[in-house]
Design a protein around this motif. Structure first.
Motif, PDB file in Angstrom:
ATOM      1  N   TRP A 117      32.497  -0.509  33.593  1.00 59.79           N
ATOM      2  CA  TRP A 117      33.468  -0.103  32.567  1.00 59.79           C
ATOM      3  C   TRP A 117      33.577   1.422  32.493  1.00 59.79           C
ATOM      4  O   TRP A 117      34.680   1.968  32.451  1.00 59.79           O
ATOM      5  CB  TRP A 117      33.031  -0.666  31.214  1.00 59.79           C
ATOM      6  CG  TRP A 117      33.955  -0.280  30.086  1.00 59.79           C
ATOM      7  CD1 TRP A 117      35.104  -0.902  29.709  1.00 59.79           C
ATOM      8  CD2 TRP A 117      33.789   0.823  29.181  1.00 59.79           C
ATOM      9  NE1 TRP A 117      35.672  -0.261  28.629  1.00 59.79           N
ATOM     10  CE2 TRP A 117      34.877   0.808  28.290  1.00 59.79           C
ATOM     11  CE3 TRP A 117      32.831   1.812  29.044  1.00 59.79           C
ATOM     12  CZ2 TRP A 117      35.029   1.744  27.278  1.00 59.79           C
ATOM     13  CZ3 TRP A 117      32.982   2.755  28.033  1.00 59.79           C
ATOM     14  CH2 TRP A 117      34.067   2.710  27.167  1.00 59.79           C
ATOM     15  N   ALA A 118      32.441   2.125  32.468  1.00 55.21           N
ATOM     16  CA  ALA A 118      32.469   3.587  32.385  1.00 55.21           C
ATOM     17  C   ALA A 118      33.150   4.190  33.608  1.00 55.21           C
ATOM     18  O   ALA A 118      33.919   5.160  33.496  1.00 55.21           O
ATOM     19  CB  ALA A 118      31.040   4.118  32.247  1.00 55.21           C
ATOM     20  N   ARG A 121      37.029   3.455  33.379  1.00 57.02           N
ATOM     21  CA  ARG A 121      37.736   4.187  32.320  1.00 57.02           C
ATOM     22  C   ARG A 121      37.671   5.694  32.486  1.00 57.02           C
ATOM     23  O   ARG A 121      38.358   6.407  31.769  1.00 57.02           O
ATOM     24  CB  ARG A 121      37.146   3.818  30.965  1.00 57.02           C
ATOM     25  CG  ARG A 121      37.754   2.613  30.242  1.00 57.02           C
ATOM     26  CD  ARG A 121      38.195   1.513  31.117  1.00 57.02           C
ATOM     27  NE  ARG A 121      38.627   0.336  30.389  1.00 57.02           N
ATOM     28  CZ  ARG A 121      38.577  -0.883  30.866  1.00 57.02           C
ATOM     29  NH1 ARG A 121      38.078  -1.092  32.086  1.00 57.02           N
ATOM     30  NH2 ARG A 121      39.017  -1.899  30.173  1.00 57.02           N
ATOM     31  N   ILE A 137      41.611   1.642  27.356  1.00 57.09           N
ATOM     32  CA  ILE A 137      40.508   1.224  26.497  1.00 57.09           C
ATOM     33  C   ILE A 137      41.049   0.348  25.375  1.00 57.09           C
ATOM     34  O   ILE A 137      41.936   0.757  24.639  1.00 57.09           O
ATOM     35  CB  ILE A 137      39.766   2.442  25.920  1.00 57.09           C
ATOM     36  CG1 ILE A 137      39.172   3.280  27.060  1.00 57.09           C
ATOM     37  CG2 ILE A 137      38.678   2.011  24.949  1.00 57.09           C
ATOM     38  CD1 ILE A 137      38.493   4.549  26.599  1.00 57.09           C
ATOM     39  N   ARG A 139      40.033  -2.986  22.344  1.00 58.40           N
ATOM     40  CA  ARG A 139      38.982  -3.413  21.437  1.00 58.40           C
ATOM     41  C   ARG A 139      37.941  -4.273  22.146  1.00 58.40           C
ATOM     42  O   ARG A 139      36.730  -4.085  21.987  1.00 58.40           O
ATOM     43  CB  ARG A 139      39.579  -4.229  20.282  1.00 58.40           C
ATOM     44  CG  ARG A 139      40.418  -3.425  19.304  1.00 58.40           C
ATOM     45  CD  ARG A 139      40.921  -4.346  18.205  1.00 58.40           C
ATOM     46  NE  ARG A 139      41.769  -3.654  17.253  1.00 58.40           N
ATOM     47  CZ  ARG A 139      42.330  -4.232  16.202  1.00 58.40           C
ATOM     48  NH1 ARG A 139      42.129  -5.517  15.984  1.00 58.40           N
ATOM     49  NH2 ARG A 139      43.092  -3.543  15.383  1.00 58.40           N
ATOM     50  N   ASP A 141      36.994  -4.641  25.336  1.00 55.23           N
ATOM     51  CA  ASP A 141      36.078  -4.050  26.304  1.00 55.23           C
ATOM     52  C   ASP A 141      35.091  -3.105  25.628  1.00 55.23           C
ATOM     53  O   ASP A 141      33.915  -3.037  26.015  1.00 55.23           O
ATOM     54  CB  ASP A 141      36.848  -3.339  27.424  1.00 55.23           C
ATOM     55  CG  ASP A 141      37.870  -2.356  26.899  1.00 55.23           C
ATOM     56  OD1 ASP A 141      38.899  -2.799  26.385  1.00 55.23           O
ATOM     57  OD2 ASP A 141      37.638  -1.144  27.018  1.00 55.23           O
ATOM     58  N   VAL A 142      35.526  -2.370  24.590  1.00 57.35           N
ATOM     59  CA  VAL A 142      34.595  -1.494  23.882  1.00 57.35           C
ATOM     60  C   VAL A 142      33.526  -2.315  23.175  1.00 57.35           C
ATOM     61  O   VAL A 142      32.331  -1.997  23.218  1.00 57.35           O
ATOM     62  CB  VAL A 142      35.347  -0.611  22.867  1.00 57.35           C
ATOM     63  CG1 VAL A 142      34.362   0.141  21.980  1.00 57.35           C
ATOM     64  CG2 VAL A 142      36.244   0.381  23.596  1.00 57.35           C
ATOM     65  N   VAL A 145      30.920  -3.690  25.528  1.00 52.54           N
ATOM     66  CA  VAL A 145      29.968  -2.641  25.916  1.00 52.54           C
ATOM     67  C   VAL A 145      28.930  -2.433  24.815  1.00 52.54           C
ATOM     68  O   VAL A 145      27.736  -2.259  25.088  1.00 52.54           O
ATOM     69  CB  VAL A 145      30.712  -1.328  26.232  1.00 52.54           C
ATOM     70  CG1 VAL A 145      29.735  -0.165  26.358  1.00 52.54           C
ATOM     71  CG2 VAL A 145      31.510  -1.464  27.522  1.00 52.54           C
ATOM     72  N   VAL A 146      29.377  -2.456  23.556  1.00 58.37           N
ATOM     73  CA  VAL A 146      28.436  -2.318  22.436  1.00 58.37           C
ATOM     74  C   VAL A 146      27.420  -3.459  22.454  1.00 58.37           C
ATOM     75  O   VAL A 146      26.206  -3.241  22.298  1.00 58.37           O
ATOM     76  CB  VAL A 146      29.200  -2.296  21.100  1.00 58.37           C
ATOM     77  CG1 VAL A 146      28.213  -2.363  19.925  1.00 58.37           C
ATOM     78  CG2 VAL A 146      30.048  -1.039  20.986  1.00 58.37           C
ATOM     79  N   ASP A 197      43.733  -7.364  20.772  1.00 53.22           N
ATOM     80  CA  ASP A 197      44.149  -7.194  22.155  1.00 53.22           C
ATOM     81  C   ASP A 197      45.130  -8.264  22.617  1.00 53.22           C
ATOM     82  O   ASP A 197      45.440  -8.367  23.788  1.00 53.22           O
ATOM     83  CB  ASP A 197      42.922  -7.228  23.084  1.00 53.22           C
ATOM     84  CG  ASP A 197      42.159  -5.915  23.034  1.00 53.22           C
ATOM     85  OD1 ASP A 197      42.698  -4.953  22.467  1.00 53.22           O
ATOM     86  OD2 ASP A 197      41.040  -5.867  23.535  1.00 53.22           O
TER      87      ASP A 197
END
Length: 362
Positions: A117-118, A121, A137, A139, A141-142, A145-146, A197
């Motif tokens: 992901w990093a 993006r 980016i 909601r 995918d963020v 990651v969290v 999304d």
């Protein structure tokens, strides 16, 4: 009469009382505190519960995007399928036998999508149909990651051999609250991310595209598009396209500037031409089918949706129609939005293409 058994019981009672008095004298303030191993066990229970909840949340989000990623690139769909499957297996292993090797596997599987992901993006992946194009980016995918980062933090202490071997079932109020808040957070924010999304391009499914196809209005414009400027657009160049059933032929690149689009209908059905700009952040679809799905988003006005800047009227067989648009450097979709007798848009049958606009030479 005192038996030997009675004497042994009295002796054990005296030893127990002496041991208790010595413990009270040495550390009376710690008498009511739980054992250190019990505290460690409680913390281990909470950490394992957090890891399970976050893995399930990440798995749910990854399952939800398999179909959308597969439409763009089959390998991407396979990646998310395998990732979600392994996350489910790890959840079971954490419940059944959480040890150092399970913790290592959970940390590695959680770290992999974070790295991908990093990379995607920041500079764009170096492979695939969107090679070198930075992803947008959203909601989902963020949040995934969290969840993955929280899983790594929760599982890290279990890398120590023997850590968490004693995980009691009974927890105090604080431990239960932490587990409850984590589960509510995962469930609530996963739902929130999915709803947010829904209109994004990578969340569009085939069924949604079909519905959108039926609702895009047929343009009736046969003049330059309305602009906020009081000065009419004066074309500096002309592009000619020919439409057939179902294809659109013409130039693929042009310099920036006010442009007149001529569409000659070389087919037997009525055709027209719509011009829509693709946002810079959106990747260029690799197939006409995915390009049509992207064009469907024009009515949603999301961050990745193309913006229609001009459209011609319908042209009967043999006729030519015109529209003028001010082209800035970027990518544009050219498509026919007319409807067939079966309710399909012409662009969904192949009457769509991409026009690349380069910076004008001084």
């Amino acid at each position: 009469m005192t038996t030997r058994a009675d004497q042994r019981r009295k002796q054990r009672r005296r030893q127990h009382l002496e041991t208790t008095r010595r413990g009270d004298a040495v550390a009376p303030e710690r008498a009511d505190l739980p054992d250190a191993s019990v505290l460690e066990g409680r913390r281990a229970t909470v950490r394992s519960a957090v890891a399970i909840a976050c893995l399930l949340g990440a798995q749910f989000l990854h399952w939800s995007v398999i179909d959308q990623h597969a439409k763009e690139w089959a390998a991407a769909g396979n990646f998310f399928f395998v990732l979600a499957l392994v996350e489910g297996i790890l959840t079971v292993l954490i419940i059944a036998a959480l040890g150092p090797w399970v913790a290592k596997a959970g940390i590695a599987i959680s770290a992999l999508p974070v790295v991908v992901w990093a990379w995607d993006r920041s500079i764009g992946l170096p492979f695939g149909p969107t090679k070198g194009v930075r992803g947008t980016i959203g909601r989902s995918d963020v949040l995934s990651v969290v969840f993955e980062l929280l899983t790594i933090v929760a599982l890290w202490p279990f890398l120590r051999p023997g850590y968490g071997a004693r995980r009691p079932v009974r927890l105090d109020v604080i431990n239960k609250a932490v587990i409850g808040i984590t589960i509510a957070y995962v469930a609530g924010f996963s739902y929130w991310a999915m709803i947010g999304d829904e209109g994004a391009v990578h969340k569009t499914t085939g069924s949604v595209a079909t519905t959108v196809t039926q609702t895009i209005p047929t343009p009736i414009v046969d003049s330059p598009p309305t602009t906020t400027s009081a000065t009419p657009l004066v074309p500096v160049q002309t592009l000619s396209f020919v439409g057939h059933e179902y294809s659109l032929s013409g130039p693929s690149t042009v310099a920036a500037g006010v442009t007149r689009f001529n569409l000659q209908n070389g087919g037997t059905e009525s055709h027209q031409l719509e011009v829509a700009r693709i946002p810079d952040a959106a990747p260029t679809p690799s197939t006409q089918e995915n390009l049509a799905i992207l064009f469907d988003q024009a009515q949603f006005h999301t961050a990745l949706a193309p913006t229609v800047i001009g459209a011609t009227a319908l042209a009967d067989a043999g006729a030519t129609v015109t529209v003028v648009a001010d082209l800035q450097p970027g990518r544009y979709i050219l498509a026919c939005g007319n409807v067939t007798s079966t309710g399909e848009r012409h662009y969904s049958k192949g009457m769509i293409t991409v026009l690349t606009v380069t910076a004008a030479t001084p």
